[in-house]
Design an enzyme around this catalytic site. Structure first.
Site, PDB file in Angstrom:
ATOM      1  N   LYS A 109       0.822  -1.213   0.000  1.00 33.68           N
ATOM      2  CA  LYS A 109       0.000   0.000   0.000  1.00 33.68           C
ATOM      3  C   LYS A 109       0.861   1.270   0.000  1.00 33.68           C
ATOM      4  CE  LYS A 109      -4.148  -2.075   0.864  1.00 33.68           C
ATOM      5  NZ  LYS A 109      -3.819  -3.508   0.809  1.00 33.68           N
TER       6      LYS A 109
HETATM    7  C1  LIG Z   1      -4.498  -4.662   0.436  1.00 33.66           C
HETATM    8  C2  LIG Z   1      -3.773  -5.943   0.480  1.00 33.66           C
HETATM    9  C3  LIG Z   1      -4.102  -7.024  -0.383  1.00 33.66           C
HETATM   10  C4  LIG Z   1      -5.257  -6.969  -1.366  1.00 33.66           C
HETATM   11  O1  LIG Z   1      -5.040  -6.064  -2.417  1.00 33.66           O
HETATM   12  P1  LIG Z   1      -6.290  -5.436  -3.253  1.00 33.66           P
HETATM   13  O2  LIG Z   1      -5.700  -4.320  -4.025  1.00 33.66           O
HETATM   14  O3  LIG Z   1      -7.283  -4.969  -2.221  1.00 33.66           O
HETATM   15  O4  LIG Z   1      -6.840  -6.530  -4.090  1.00 33.66           O
HETATM   16  C5  LIG Z   1      -3.324  -8.173  -0.306  1.00 33.66           C
HETATM   17  N1  LIG Z   1      -2.313  -8.276   0.577  1.00 33.66           N
HETATM   18  C6  LIG Z   1      -1.959  -7.276   1.416  1.00 33.66           C
HETATM   19  C7  LIG Z   1      -0.827  -7.474   2.365  1.00 33.66           C
HETATM   20  C8  LIG Z   1      -2.678  -6.069   1.410  1.00 33.66           C
HETATM   21  O5  LIG Z   1      -2.345  -5.083   2.263  1.00 33.66           O
END
Ligand SMILES: *Cc1c(COP(=O)(O)O)cnc(C)c1O
Length: 455
Positions: A109
């Protein structure tokens, strides 16, 4: 370049007008009016920052100058912990892991939210405007957003999370931040309760009259496009004609970023969506029946989702951008919590994506297997993808995404290998710091008065 909505394909919004908003007024998600294509030859031997500039610039060029964008990108990725920003790790023959945990909060993120933070303060300074960022989190988004916005002058940040329901590392990453513009609200309820309160506040007239509320959740367009960068980047590290990507998925943000890379000309062969036991994406794409089940708690909490908001963007693209059909489909889905995807749309989606679902016990087994066989320790989200990487047998090069650092999810690692993961130095610091949060009953009015007092 202008922006349209999945529920109104005739909309004509500027980038500046969509950046600070979550949804379009018609309830749809924003998409660019066209997909610019990128010439791969021009990207050879470029740095991550230069690739990022080439990918992002066409989408924002009406509002941000070439040289300002360069500055924003360079500042953003300066505090990442790896020279390559997003390194590729060759685990076995034609199998690679794209590691995306070198940002300040150790999850992917950061790659988009750090950029968003710097872009916001640049634009706010220019426009002399103040905003209030409001969001709900089940863990990673909250800590990444808090880190991205801490200390920013014209931004107050309120993050709601379920009290006693996020991992200790995730909580400490939020509550040990000292900057006065950060406000952690621990709600005595579930993640769904937090999200409901946030949604209600976004339509609350009193709050709206006092401040400009901004959403930073994963439907924000700039987050999608900032993630598209590392798909190009990883391809450029290899000398291959085409590649496959495997993407652990929840809200459909990361996998849609991959799809955008393909629209922009990246030679992607196969795209693999992987879900945990919350498998609505898997079921919908296999059968065409999009139906909400109860959310299950798993070892990979950031994928514990039953409404994958960004999927609406793919439905729209696969309908040839027909917003009349999308309105019908999405309104019916939110009323009945289930809907059948029309056949032509489904066929198109099936031609783009392969889907897989991985159970909790397979996650533990995969973590153990990669640890024993390759001495590679993965976090439980990453492990859903590695389970698929392990099984794929193709001549094409496969790249599976590592979404978070294993140290963020101690319990899963311990259950898998009976040992705790090593904690990186920067992550250790949060265990010595004092925590700061406000615990609130699960009531919108209490959250509202807290916000009104502090802005
Ligand atoms: C947010 C997240 C996901 C999922 O990603 P999306 O973009 O919501 O499909 C998977 N793994 C981790 C560690 C995340 O923080």
């Amino acid at each position: 370049m202008h922006y349209i909505s999945t529920r109104n394909n005739r909309l004509k919004e500027s980038f500046l007008n969509i950046l600070f908003r979550g949804l379009s007024n018609d309830g749809g998600l924003f998409l660019p009016s066209e997909w610019p294509t990128i010439s791969l030859e021009n990207l050879n031997d470029k740095s991550y920052q230069e690739v990022a500039h080439a990918i992002i610039f066409p989408y924002i060029k009406d509002d941000v100058s070439d040289s300002d964008l360069k500055l924003i990108i360079n500042t953003t990725y300066k505090n990442f912990n790896h020279q390559k920003i997003a390194p590729l790790f060759n685990i076995d023959k034609n199998k690679y892991i794209l590691e995306l945990f070198y940002g300040p909060t150790f999850a992917f993120k950061d790659y988009a939210l750090q950029f968003l933070g710097h872009l916001f303060s640049y634009l706010l300074k220019k426009r002399k405007k103040k905003i209030t960022v409001l969001g709900a989190t089940s863990g990673d988004t909250g800590s990444a957003a808090i880190n991205a916005f801490k200390g920013k002058e014209d931004i107050e940040v309120f993050i709601l999370y379920p009290h006693n329901n996020v991992s200790e590392v995730q909580r400490r990453q939020m509550t040990t931040v000292e900057e006065p513009n950060i406000h952690n609200l621990a709600i005595e309820g579930t993640f769904d309760d937090c999200q409901r309160i946030v949604k209600e506040l976004f339509v609350d007239e009193e709050i709206q009259s006092k401040t400009s509320l901004t959403a930073i959740n994963s439907i924000n367009w700039i987050r999608i496009i900032a993630q598209t960068v590392y798909y190009f980047w990883s391809y450029l590290q290899l000398n291959e004609e085409k590649v496959n990507f495997i993407v652990p998925s929840g809200n459909f943000g990361n996998i849609f970023s991959a799809r955008v890379a393909k629209y922009m000309g990246l030679p992607i062969n196969e795209l693999h969506i992987v879900t945990n036991e919350n498998d609505i994406l898997y079921r919908s794409i296999k059968t065409g029946e999009m139906k909400i089940h109860k959310v299950k708690q798993t070892y990979s909490p950031s994928m514990d989702i039953q409404i994958s908001s960004n999927f609406e963007r793919q439905l729209f693209e696969s309908s040839d951008r027909d917003s009349i059909i999308l309105n019908e489909l999405m309104i019916s889905f939110s009323k009945k919590r289930e809907v059948n995807i029309p056949n032509n749309i489904l066929k198109n989606i099936q031609s783009i994506y392969n889907t897989h679902t991985v159970t909790d016990s397979e996650v533990l087994q995969t973590i153990r297997e990669f640890y024993d066989k390759y001495d590679y320790l993965s976090d439980p989200h990453t492990a859903t993808g590695l389970n698929v990487l392990n099984k794929l047998n193709t001549n094409v090069t496969n790249i599976s995404l590592a979404c978070a650092h294993p140290a963020k999810f101690k319990n899963a690692i311990f259950d898998a290998i009976k040992k705790e993961p090593p904690i990186p130095h920067d992550l250790k610091k949060i265990f010595d710091k004092e925590e700061k949060m406000t615990i609130l009953e699960n009531k919108k009015e209490l959250v509202k008065s807290k916000i009104l007092k502090l802005i």
